[in-house]
Design a protein around this motif. Structure first.
Motif, PDB file in Angstrom:
ATOM      1  N   ALA A  72       0.837  -1.185   0.000  1.00 14.45           N
ATOM      2  CA  ALA A  72       0.000   0.000   0.000  1.00 14.45           C
ATOM      3  C   ALA A  72       0.871   1.233   0.000  1.00 14.45           C
ATOM      4  CB  ALA A  72      -0.904   0.001   1.227  1.00 14.45           C
ATOM      5  N   ASP A  73       0.421   2.292  -0.690  1.00 12.31           N
ATOM      6  CA  ASP A  73       1.228   3.500  -0.813  1.00 12.31           C
ATOM      7  C   ASP A  73       1.290   4.277   0.489  1.00 12.31           C
ATOM      8  OD1 ASP A  73       1.737   2.921  -3.431  1.00 12.31           O
ATOM      9  OD2 ASP A  73       0.011   4.054  -4.188  1.00 12.31           O
ATOM     10  N   ASP A  74       0.093   4.544   1.073  1.00 16.99           N
ATOM     11  CA  ASP A  74       0.111   5.377   2.265  1.00 16.99           C
ATOM     12  C   ASP A  74      -0.830   4.864   3.348  1.00 16.99           C
ATOM     13  OD1 ASP A  74      -1.960   8.058   0.832  1.00 16.99           O
ATOM     14  OD2 ASP A  74      -2.274   5.902   1.101  1.00 16.99           O
ATOM     15  N   GLY A  75      -1.391   3.677   3.177  1.00 17.11           N
ATOM     16  CA  GLY A  75      -2.256   3.126   4.202  1.00 17.11           C
ATOM     17  C   GLY A  75      -3.610   3.768   4.282  1.00 17.11           C
ATOM     18  N   ALA A  76      -4.108   4.429   3.238  1.00 21.34           N
ATOM     19  CA  ALA A  76      -5.402   5.097   3.279  1.00 21.34           C
ATOM     20  C   ALA A  76      -6.526   4.075   3.382  1.00 21.34           C
ATOM     21  CB  ALA A  76      -5.595   5.946   2.026  1.00 21.34           C
ATOM     22  N   ILE A  77      -7.509   4.392   4.177  1.00 23.15           N
ATOM     23  CA  ILE A  77      -8.655   3.521   4.374  1.00 23.15           C
ATOM     24  C   ILE A  77      -9.873   4.170   3.741  1.00 23.15           C
ATOM     25  CG2 ILE A  77     -10.177   2.469   6.087  1.00 23.15           C
ATOM     26  CD1 ILE A  77      -7.842   2.382   7.983  1.00 23.15           C
ATOM     27  N   SER A  78     -10.546   3.485   2.866  1.00 21.27           N
ATOM     28  CA  SER A  78     -11.746   4.031   2.256  1.00 21.27           C
ATOM     29  C   SER A  78     -12.836   4.166   3.304  1.00 21.27           C
ATOM     30  CB  SER A  78     -12.216   3.138   1.113  1.00 21.27           C
ATOM     31  OG  SER A  78     -12.496   1.849   1.590  1.00 21.27           O
ATOM     32  N   ALA A  79     -13.567   5.247   3.247  1.00 19.40           N
ATOM     33  CA  ALA A  79     -14.591   5.510   4.252  1.00 19.40           C
ATOM     34  C   ALA A  79     -15.751   4.538   4.092  1.00 19.40           C
ATOM     35  CB  ALA A  79     -15.077   6.946   4.120  1.00 19.40           C
ATOM     36  N   PRO A  80     -16.213   3.949   5.155  1.00 21.75           N
ATOM     37  CA  PRO A  80     -17.382   3.064   5.072  1.00 21.75           C
ATOM     38  C   PRO A  80     -18.621   3.893   4.757  1.00 21.75           C
ATOM     39  CG  PRO A  80     -16.783   3.424   7.362  1.00 21.75           C
ATOM     40  CD  PRO A  80     -15.703   4.055   6.539  1.00 21.75           C
ATOM     41  N   PRO A  81     -19.588   3.329   4.043  1.00 20.61           N
ATOM     42  CA  PRO A  81     -20.766   4.107   3.638  1.00 20.61           C
ATOM     43  C   PRO A  81     -21.779   4.243   4.756  1.00 20.61           C
ATOM     44  CG  PRO A  81     -21.006   1.866   2.877  1.00 20.61           C
ATOM     45  CD  PRO A  81     -19.638   1.948   3.519  1.00 20.61           C
ATOM     46  N   ASN A  82     -22.588   5.288   4.663  1.00 17.13           N
ATOM     47  CA  ASN A  82     -23.778   5.356   5.496  1.00 17.13           C
ATOM     48  C   ASN A  82     -24.736   4.250   5.060  1.00 17.13           C
ATOM     49  OD1 ASN A  82     -22.943   7.697   6.953  1.00 17.13           O
ATOM     50  ND2 ASN A  82     -23.560   8.968   5.215  1.00 17.13           N
ATOM     51  N   ILE A  83     -25.486   3.708   6.011  1.00 15.90           N
ATOM     52  CA  ILE A  83     -26.401   2.595   5.742  1.00 15.90           C
ATOM     53  C   ILE A  83     -27.798   2.994   6.201  1.00 15.90           C
ATOM     54  CG2 ILE A  83     -26.942   0.183   6.232  1.00 15.90           C
ATOM     55  CD1 ILE A  83     -23.930  -0.208   6.851  1.00 15.90           C
ATOM     56  N   ILE A  84     -28.771   2.874   5.301  1.00 19.86           N
ATOM     57  CA  ILE A  84     -30.158   3.197   5.616  1.00 19.86           C
ATOM     58  C   ILE A  84     -31.001   1.964   5.326  1.00 19.86           C
ATOM     59  CG2 ILE A  84     -32.118   4.713   5.143  1.00 19.86           C
ATOM     60  CD1 ILE A  84     -30.096   6.828   4.182  1.00 19.86           C
ATOM     61  N   LEU A  85     -31.643   1.439   6.356  1.00 24.03           N
ATOM     62  CA  LEU A  85     -32.502   0.260   6.245  1.00 24.03           C
ATOM     63  C   LEU A  85     -33.940   0.704   6.483  1.00 24.03           C
ATOM     64  CD1 LEU A  85     -33.012  -2.797   6.039  1.00 24.03           C
ATOM     65  CD2 LEU A  85     -32.393  -2.978   8.468  1.00 24.03           C
ATOM     66  N   ILE A  86     -34.790   0.543   5.471  1.00 23.68           N
ATOM     67  CA  ILE A  86     -36.166   1.032   5.522  1.00 23.68           C
ATOM     68  C   ILE A  86     -37.119  -0.155   5.535  1.00 23.68           C
ATOM     69  CG2 ILE A  86     -37.924   2.407   4.364  1.00 23.68           C
ATOM     70  CD1 ILE A  86     -35.670   4.023   3.076  1.00 23.68           C
ATOM     71  N   SER A  87     -37.959  -0.211   6.555  1.00 25.52           N
ATOM     72  CA  SER A  87     -38.958  -1.274   6.687  1.00 25.52           C
ATOM     73  C   SER A  87     -40.331  -0.709   6.361  1.00 25.52           C
ATOM     74  CB  SER A  87     -38.945  -1.848   8.111  1.00 25.52           C
ATOM     75  OG  SER A  87     -40.037  -2.710   8.322  1.00 25.52           O
ATOM     76  N   LEU A  88     -40.967  -1.260   5.327  1.00 23.60           N
ATOM     77  CA  LEU A  88     -42.310  -0.861   4.931  1.00 23.60           C
ATOM     78  C   LEU A  88     -43.286  -1.835   5.592  1.00 23.60           C
ATOM     79  CD1 LEU A  88     -41.681  -0.324   1.108  1.00 23.60           C
ATOM     80  CD2 LEU A  88     -41.274   1.276   3.012  1.00 23.60           C
ATOM     81  N   ASP A  89     -43.750  -1.498   6.753  1.00 20.19           N
ATOM     82  CA  ASP A  89     -44.560  -2.426   7.530  1.00 20.19           C
ATOM     83  C   ASP A  89     -45.821  -2.832   6.765  1.00 20.19           C
ATOM     84  OD1 ASP A  89     -45.902  -3.693   9.868  1.00 20.19           O
ATOM     85  OD2 ASP A  89     -44.340  -2.624  10.983  1.00 20.19           O
ATOM     86  N   THR A  90     -46.021  -4.160   6.612  1.00 21.71           N
ATOM     87  CA  THR A  90     -47.263  -4.737   6.093  1.00 21.71           C
ATOM     88  C   THR A  90     -47.452  -4.537   4.585  1.00 21.71           C
ATOM     89  OG1 THR A  90     -48.152  -4.037   8.247  1.00 21.71           O
ATOM     90  CG2 THR A  90     -49.675  -5.126   6.775  1.00 21.71           C
ATOM     91  N   VAL A  91     -46.388  -4.332   3.844  1.00 21.49           N
ATOM     92  CA  VAL A  91     -46.496  -4.141   2.390  1.00 21.49           C
ATOM     93  C   VAL A  91     -46.188  -5.455   1.676  1.00 21.49           C
ATOM     94  CG1 VAL A  91     -45.535  -2.976   0.371  1.00 21.49           C
ATOM     95  CG2 VAL A  91     -45.972  -1.691   2.468  1.00 21.49           C
ATOM     96  N   ARG A  92     -47.160  -5.972   0.923  1.00 25.42           N
ATOM     97  CA  ARG A  92     -46.945  -7.178   0.129  1.00 25.42           C
ATOM     98  C   ARG A  92     -46.429  -6.786  -1.251  1.00 25.42           C
ATOM     99  NH1 ARG A  92     -52.660 -10.154  -0.426  1.00 25.42           N
ATOM    100  NH2 ARG A  92     -51.839 -10.947  -2.419  1.00 25.42           N
ATOM    101  N   ALA A  93     -45.554  -7.622  -1.780  1.00 23.81           N
ATOM    102  CA  ALA A  93     -44.865  -7.279  -3.021  1.00 23.81           C
ATOM    103  C   ALA A  93     -45.819  -7.124  -4.195  1.00 23.81           C
ATOM    104  CB  ALA A  93     -43.801  -8.338  -3.333  1.00 23.81           C
ATOM    105  N   ASP A  94     -46.815  -7.990  -4.292  1.00 25.36           N
ATOM    106  CA  ASP A  94     -47.643  -7.998  -5.496  1.00 25.36           C
ATOM    107  C   ASP A  94     -48.673  -6.875  -5.545  1.00 25.36           C
ATOM    108  OD1 ASP A  94     -49.336  -8.937  -3.542  1.00 25.36           O
ATOM    109  OD2 ASP A  94     -50.042 -10.687  -4.658  1.00 25.36           O
ATOM    110  N   HIS A  95     -48.640  -5.952  -4.580  1.00 28.25           N
ATOM    111  CA  HIS A  95     -49.471  -4.753  -4.666  1.00 28.25           C
ATOM    112  C   HIS A  95     -48.640  -3.499  -4.900  1.00 28.25           C
ATOM    113  CE1 HIS A  95     -53.793  -5.729  -3.723  1.00 28.25           C
ATOM    114  NE2 HIS A  95     -53.204  -6.914  -3.714  1.00 28.25           N
ATOM    115  N   LEU A  96     -47.421  -3.687  -5.374  1.00 27.57           N
ATOM    116  CA  LEU A  96     -46.563  -2.586  -5.811  1.00 27.57           C
ATOM    117  C   LEU A  96     -46.487  -2.605  -7.325  1.00 27.57           C
ATOM    118  CD1 LEU A  96     -43.586  -2.927  -3.287  1.00 27.57           C
ATOM    119  CD2 LEU A  96     -45.491  -1.299  -3.173  1.00 27.57           C
ATOM    120  N   SER A  97     -46.644  -1.450  -7.945  1.00 19.94           N
ATOM    121  CA  SER A  97     -46.493  -1.382  -9.402  1.00 19.94           C
ATOM    122  C   SER A  97     -45.098  -1.812  -9.804  1.00 19.94           C
ATOM    123  CB  SER A  97     -46.802   0.025  -9.914  1.00 19.94           C
ATOM    124  OG  SER A  97     -46.111   1.027  -9.177  1.00 19.94           O
TER     125      SER A  97
END
Length: 524
Positions: A72-97
């Protein structure tokens, strides 16, 4: 079954949490490694694909150690990403367009999917909130993590739900040890509360109340608080990425039937009284339920999804305005769906048919800009590990915190009895059994403790109308044996656990709990 053995640290460096940034420097890393070696007890344990309970708070060590001597050239560490987890309570797949539904219920999700990956065969682990979210947070099936229904005596207080045990290891805890700021903002007043253990690992844990007593917080209210929290983070950065969990309840009863110009404008507002009447007719199996009742219910449900989708669009727009969208890992999923009359069912929990088991899953990896689709089976148990993998954290987390890896040939869904409101209903006898679904290729086998097993070809029969086991006892024995072989490999809890193992649970319903149940339509 393939089992590999790998060394795991018995405990992390005392006081250690987050990135070992000091190890970036060429002169520092040998010293850091020596300190780590002196303070770690290395052991070898089996890390298997078989399902098992993890020990309490298995210690995690996340070290970004860059060895400049290795090139490694200088030991740089790539920044970890922000993480967003969204729960759509009670949504069934086959009623989404987005999933081919005839009504345009999800235009904003449609747009989101243009730079994300759509999973066409995603399934929950359980058709109700507590068990499903516990699986989403732990990567385990309900029979493993323990947050599921139990069977009490008929004269016992009707609180059937066990919380997620304090010894469970959650995604929030893993990411917190990895140096993430963790927060949960939800509107599910019944189950996404500390009482049920889903708060474990979150620095900030907030469950919002709606403006009125008759409804949980709506999507616009969730957005307002979520945006406020994000603005606080942006105004006071501490160098840590964030993990943000969001739960929307618009598609859960009482459905958000706020009128939308040009979309189902004649839909009547949701009524608790009428809903209870309809549930009694449908779930009670009364013949001749008018089609108009179900059509009105479907209209209300579709309208609630459209309102939820509008809130998602506003939230995504906010992320883009704040330059938080492109680099983030964003996962949108549902905990379970909703029965809309199929199999004489209305609501959720109750059973393991596709109306409540098949869920949407759309994942945008950091910097992803093109639409993709995956058609393999996938379960909520796969998502914690998938998050680590897509965030580039998999190799930096010591150990094997989440055992399931996608893709797998087989996945499961589980329902022990049903919600207590169902068990105590006049028709409750139909739910006094344990059901489990085994998905294997195009087939779905339903194992039932009352011996009424079922088998469906989901490609030819997505509505699960033709039970292939009828008149074929040999086929029934074959699938029952296959299910038994899988169950034998699992480390499941006892059929009826000892309640003394959960001393922190108050099995009496307080008036506050009852008010929450009323707000969500479970009781009058």
């Amino acid at each position: 079954m393939r089992c590999v053995r790998r060394p795991l640290p018995a405990r992390p460096l005392a006081g250690f949490s987050g990135w070992l940034l000091i190890l970036q420097a060429d002169s520092a890393w040998p010293i850091g490694v020596a300190i780590l070696a002196a303070q770690m007890r290395v052991s070898r344990i089996a890390s298997c694909r078989v399902r098992r309970r993890l020990p309490r708070k298995w210690p995690l060590l996340l070290g970004a150690i860059v060895l400049s001597a290795c090139g490694a050239d200088d030991g740089a560490i790539s920044a970890p990403p922000n993480i967003i987890l969204i729960s759509l309570d009670t949504v069934r797949a086959d009623h989404l367009s987005l999933y081919g539904y005839s009504r345009p219920t999800s235009p904003n999700l449609d747009e989101f999917a243009q730079s994300a990956t759509l999973y066409s065969r995603a399934h929950t682990t359980a058709p109700w909130t507590l068990s499903a979210h516990a699986s989403l947070f732990t990567g385990l099936y309900p029979s493993e993590h323990g947050a599921e229904m139990i069977r009490l005596e008929p004269d016992a207080n009707p609180d059937l739900e066990l919380p997620l045990p304090p010894g469970a290891l959650t995604l929030a805890e893993v990411l917190g040890e990895a140096g993430y700021r963790t927060a949960s903002i939800s509107s599910n007043l019944m189950y996404l509360v500390p009482r049920y253990g889903l708060h474990q690992g979150f620095e900030h844990f907030e469950t919002l109340k709606g403006r009125g007593k008759k409804a949980p917080a709506r999507g616009n209210e969730v957005n307002a608080r979520t945006q406020e929290w994000l603005e606080e983070v942006l105004a006071d950065p501490d160098g840590r990425p964030f993990f943000l969990f969001i739960n929307y309840m618009d598609a859960h009863t009482p459905y958000n039937t706020t009128p939308r110009p040009g979309f189902l404008e004649d839909t009547p507002p949701f009524s608790h009284r009428k809903r209870k009447f309809h549930e009694a007719r449908v779930n009670g199996g009364k013949p001749g339920v008018p089609r108009a009742i179900l059509e009105r219910t479907i209209d209300q449900y579709d309208l609630s999804i459209a309102n939820l989708d509008d809130s998602l669009g506003q939230f995504f727009a906010f992320l883009r305005d704040q330059d938080l969208f492109e680099d983030a890992l964003i996962m949108v999923v549902s905990d379970h769906g909703e029965y809309l009359g199929e199999h004489d069912l209305l609501g959720h929990a109750k059973d393991v048919y596709e109306g409540a088991m098949r869920v949407p899953l759309i994942v945008k990896a950091p910097k992803q800009v093109e639409a993709r689709q995956q058609d393999e089976l996938i379960s909520l148990v796969h998502l914690p590990h998938m998050i680590l993998e897509l965030a580039g954290l998999e190799e930096r987390v010591a150990g094997d915190p989440f055992p399931y890896r996608w893709p797998e040939d087989q996945i499961e869904g589980q329902m022990r009895y049903s919600l207590w409101i169902d068990i105590r209903a006049p028709w409750g006898a139909r739910f006094d059994r344990v059901r489990a679904a085994l998905y294997d290729g195009r087939h779905k086998f339903i194992h039932s403790s009352d011996g009424k097993h079922e088998l469906y070809d989901l490609e030819a029969d997505p509505d699960e109308a033709e039970n292939l086991l009828l008149g074929s006892p040999h086929l029934a024995d074959t699938w029952a044996g296959r299910f038994a072989a899988i169950a034998e490999k699992e480390r499941r809890r006892p059929p009826e656990p000892d309640l003394d193992a959960y001393p922190e649970v108050d099995h009496e319903l307080s008036e506050e709990d009852r008010e929450k149940l009323r707000a969500m339509g479970y009781i009058e």
